[in-house]
Enzyme design. Structure first.
Site, PDB file in Angstrom:
ATOM      1  N   SER A 194       9.945  15.829 -16.790  1.00 33.55           N
ATOM      2  CA  SER A 194      10.423  15.020 -15.777  1.00 33.55           C
ATOM      3  C   SER A 194      10.016  13.645 -16.046  1.00 33.55           C
ATOM      4  CB  SER A 194       9.610  15.376 -14.500  1.00 33.55           C
ATOM      5  OG  SER A 194       8.218  15.031 -14.586  1.00 33.55           O
ATOM      6  N   CYS A 298      -2.405 -15.535  -8.817  1.00 37.56           N
ATOM      7  CA  CYS A 298      -2.457 -14.061  -9.408  1.00 37.56           C
ATOM      8  C   CYS A 298      -1.818 -13.101  -8.560  1.00 37.56           C
ATOM      9  CB  CYS A 298      -4.271 -14.096  -9.606  1.00 37.56           C
ATOM     10  SG  CYS A 298      -5.183 -13.689  -7.996  1.00 37.56           S
ATOM     11  N   CYS A 315       7.273   6.297  -7.094  1.00 41.41           N
ATOM     12  CA  CYS A 315       8.575   6.827  -7.619  1.00 41.41           C
ATOM     13  C   CYS A 315       8.636   8.427  -7.504  1.00 41.41           C
ATOM     14  CB  CYS A 315       8.703   6.401  -9.102  1.00 41.41           C
ATOM     15  SG  CYS A 315       8.748   4.615  -9.539  1.00 41.41           S
ATOM     16  N   CYS A 372      -7.801 -17.340  -2.114  1.00 35.28           N
ATOM     17  CA  CYS A 372      -8.218 -16.158  -2.703  1.00 35.28           C
ATOM     18  C   CYS A 372      -9.451 -16.010  -3.393  1.00 35.28           C
ATOM     19  CB  CYS A 372      -7.065 -16.093  -3.785  1.00 35.28           C
ATOM     20  SG  CYS A 372      -7.217 -14.693  -5.197  1.00 35.28           S
TER      21      CYS A 372
END
Length: 380
Positions: A194, A298, A315, A372
């Site tokens: 696959s 980032c 996916c 952050c």
């Protein structure tokens, strides 16, 4: 006319004397000890000068490119740097220039290359291009912005790729073809049928084999002159820093958020540029994160928290058009080559989206999150 030349020479001498008085000078032996202790030794001579040899382990950055390239080699202004030229004059002036840019630990190699050779310290010659290499990279040599010096830079470069799957396949193939000297691949998976709809590194006859083994065979078949280093293991908090260390660029070819955060955090710690890519169904996106430069965002600035599973299916759950990883992975390779060669404008602080159904690219500007806790000032 003679008096004018004399006056100009006197002014130059005074300028050099002033530069030397404000920059720490090191003997060749002191410079070598500093290099052994972690200092960055930079040879600023022109390429035609360094073709005859340079100090072992020195970075080669021509004087005219020093201010432009120093951030990639030494993003930390507290990095110890020793500059050398032929006799110590150009490097003294260059050291003052770096000091003006905020570098606080810059020294000049007194006597330069001449003194280094007289002291009998180790030297090396930059990798040349033999007839075989010239034939292989002929189209690169024809590009003025690359040429032989740029190709040698690629041959001396090291790129780390996380994942030998859909994104890692085209990225690795094009970097191998371009002559990147070392490609390091990490992947703990095995080839499945696959995979073959999109993972073009692998072939049907290697189903069941480790992806790293399959990838190494294919890359060596394409370019037997490069080095391929493989790690058939999962990328973890315990091994990520050791694996990416000593590379020039890191490519994120992963397909899950934990690995993306893991790579981002390690690249922030080691101040390495991270080339990110992602695909799903008929769409993809790519960005370059270079948080080590002190002002760029980032990956966590873009995605502070992973989205809910229903908002970001894998996916395997949602599917992906087979060519999508090829488009985005090839763009990742292009961005990597730009970073290695210091060409153009990398996708720093920009997220590029590709919609295959609409046949359209669009760009989103990215800004650094001041809160952050991974790349904000003072957080490291």
């Amino acid at each position: 006319m003679s008096s004018e030349r004399t006056g100009s020479a006197d002014r130059l001498k005074a300028y050099l004397d002033e530069a030397r008085s404000q920059v720490r000078s090191l003997s060749p032996e002191q410079a070598r000890r500093a290099q052994d202790g972690g200092a960055l030794l930079i040879d600023i001579r022109e390429s035609w000068e360094t073709a005859g040899g340079s100090a072992a382990g020195a970075a080669l950055i021509e004087r005219g490119q020093l201010e432009l390239e120093i951030g990639r080699h030494a993003p930390d202004p507290d990095q110890s740097i020793v500059l050398m030229c032929e006799a110590g004059n150009r490097s003294a002036l260059s050291a003052r220039s770096l000091q003006a840019m905020g570098y606080r630990k810059v020294a000049n190699l007194s006597g330069g290359w001449n003194a280094w050779c007289q002291a009998g310290l180790p030297t090396e010659r930059p990798r040349g291009l033999d007839d075989r290499a010239r034939q292989r990279y002929l189209r690169h040599l024809a590009i003025e912005d690359i040429g032989e010096a740029g190709q040698r830079k690629l041959l001396d470069s090291r790129v780390f790729i996380a994942g030998a799957g859909g994104l890692g396949s085209p990225a690795a193939l094009y970097l191998a073809a371009a002559g990147v000297g070392q490609i390091s691949l990490v992947d703990d998976d095995r080839v499945e049928r696959s995979n073959l709809q999109r993972q073009i590194l692998h072939s049907d006859h290697l189903i069941g084999h480790p992806k790293t083994e399959s990838a190494a065979q294919r890359l060596h078949a394409l370019n037997p002159d490069i080095r391929v280093e493989t790690f058939s293991e999962r990328l973890t908090q315990a091994n990520v820093d050791a694996l990416i260390r000593d590379h020039d660029v890191v490519i994120d070819g992963s397909d899950n958020f934990p690995t993306r955060y893991l790579l981002n955090d390690a690249c922030v710690r080691q101040r390495l540029p991270l080339v990110y890519g992602a695909v799903l169904r008929f769409a993809g996106q790519i960005a370059v994160f270079r948080a080590g430069d002190g002002h760029s965002p980032c990956y966590r600035c873009l995605f502070p928290q992973p989205p809910a599973p229903e908002d970001s299916p894998s996916c395997a759950e949602a599917g992906v058009l087979g060519v999508m990883p090829g488009v985005i992975g090839t763009l990742q390779a292009a961005e990597t080559l730009k970073l290695l060669l210091d060409l153009g404008q990398p996708l720093v602080s920009r997220l590029l989206h590709y919609d295959a159904l609409a046949g359209r690219f669009r760009e989103t500007r990215l800004v650094r999150d001041p809160n952050c806790n991974h790349c904000a000032s003072g957080s490291r």
